[in-house]
Design an enzyme around this catalytic site. Structure first.
Site, PDB file in Angstrom:
ATOM      1  CB  CYS A  57      -3.510  24.323 -39.409  1.00 54.65           C
ATOM      2  SG  CYS A  57      -4.628  23.486 -38.260  1.00 54.65           S
ATOM      3  CB  CYS A  94      -8.862  45.095 -31.559  1.00 52.56           C
ATOM      4  SG  CYS A  94     -10.455  45.295 -30.739  1.00 52.56           S
TER       5      CYS A  94
END
Length: 415
Positions: free
Chosen positions: A65, A372
């Site tokens: 990116c 998570c």
């Protein structure tokens, strides 16, 4: 001004920062890898900015990116896949070791680029329109982006349109957040931090949403325009997603979690799904087991109940019951849990210490913990182990590509 220095990176920390040992103590440097020699500018409080890679690691790769290092969304695009996978697995091992837990850790279940089906963008007003992007690392500066290799193509294509859609509802002094979710029926936009709604603003926002073919637009929790109900599919069950409702960030990651949960629960007849959300695991398990779904968010449970009521008979689902309950304040007691053959628990990042304490007292044969946050997973796992459970292994699932975050699934059995 502090002089620039050269330093050798010894390891990576839990937030993907390189750690250099210096005479004045450890120095944390972003966007580096172990074994590299780097030129840095100390910034105080044990941190330094990267100026130059003097000697790169063989594990260094080109970031995919062009916004990497400016945008704060990703921390570790510069690492080769094998190194990256090993580092993420080591994060789980470190969390477990900190609680004295020794168990088998499976290889990391990977995720692919362009797989995130939801993302939160920062938006601020400009003179002519609005600027959309992500916050810079450790800053409130918005880095404008027109592309993002994390998200699914339909979200990426919509990034330029977000500014036009929400600009009428922004003030120059405020910054809004736009949660974009790709659903079966189109994009769902949930905006927070905008101007208060009035009639003209509502009409203008609705017009822009129609032009951009947005399925639903909500503004600080209130639905402004809903042209199509944003639906998600959970193991064949189509559920209408509530505004801001939780769902797993990637389809591939969700499938991996479901597979692990199903395999662990096995032939359990009665299952409790705690912190059930809209029913990711309830839907997956109710084909073979009676499931009791417990969740604090009323709208999420209502969406699940409606889907089960309307589609359950044709899908051949076993009975599903639902209970709205804040499990942090009022956990299911051991005596309530004892009627279940298995418990699935998927709490928020803070974990579920109160609920885990009750599970540890119970007689439930199988507990599947989905988390998570490896740190709170390990904390809660320690309680289960001390309560007489054994941990049959842990699997890390990489739902948060190029970040320090990851999902963990652990299987606990009584006796």
């Amino acid at each position: 001004m502090t002089a620039e220095i050269e330093a050798d990176i010894a390891s990576l920390g839990a937030q993907a920062d390189g750690i250099a040992e210096t005479p004045k103590g450890p120095l944390y440097v972003p966007y580096v890898l172990p074994g590299e020699r780097v030129l840095v500018a100390p910034e105080g409080e044990g941190r330094a900015g990267l100026l130059k890679i003097v000697a790169p690691s063989p594990q260094r790769v080109a970031a995919p990116c062009r916004h990497f290092t400016r945008c704060g969304g990703c921390a570790i695009q510069h690492a080769a896949p094998d190194f990256y996978a090993a580092w993420k697995r080591d994060l789980v091992a470190a969390a477990l070791n900190s609680r004295g837990i020794d168990t088998e850790i499976a290889p990391l279940v990977p995720t692919q680029a362009r797989s995130r089906r939801r993302a939160t963008f920062a938006v601020t007003r400009t003179r002519k329109s609005a600027m959309v992007g992500y916050y810079a690392r450790g800053s409130h500066e918005i880095v404008p982006v027109s592309e993002c290799p994390l998200v699914v193509p339909e979200i990426e294509k919509a990034i330029p349109a977000l500014a036009e859609i929400v600009a009428p509802g922004l003030s120059r002094s405020a910054r809004a957040s736009v949660l974009v979710t790709a659903t079966l029926n189109g994009l769902d936009l949930a905006v927070t931090g905008g101007k208060p709604l009035d009639g003209p603003l509502r009409a203008e926002l609705g017009s822009h949403a129609k032009t951009a073919d947005i399925a639903r637009l909500s503004w600080d929790g209130e639905i402004v325009a809903e042209r199509r109900s944003p639906e998600i599919e959970l193991s064949g069950l189509r559920v209408a997603l509530p505004v801001g409702g939780f769902l797993q960030p990637t389809l591939e990651g969700e499938a991996a979690l479901i597979r692990l949960v199903r395999e662990s629960v096995g032939k359990a007849r009665r299952v409790a799904d705690l912190f059930a959300g809209c029913g990711t695991f309830t839907a997956a398990l109710s084909g073979a087991s009676a499931v009791h779904a417990v969740e604090s968010e009323k709208k999420a449970l209502a969406a699940l109940e409606r889907a089960v009521r309307e589609q359950g008979p044709s899908l051949g689902l076993k009975p599903v019951t639902a209970e709205t309950r804040d499990l942090a304040r009022r956990p299911l007691l051991a005596s309530e849990l004892d009627r279940f053959d298995a418990v699935v628990i998927d709490p928020p990042r803070a974990g579920a210490s109160a609920q885990t304490e009750e599970i540890a007292k119970s007689k439930v044969p199988v507990v599947v913990s989905v988390s998570c946050n490896p740190a709170t997973f390990a904390r809660d796992a320690r309680m289960l182990l001390d309560g007489g459970y054994r941990l049959d292994g842990v699997t890390p699932v990489d739902q948060f590509l190029w970040s320090p975050h990851l999902e963990v699934v652990g299987i606990f059995r009584r006796g």
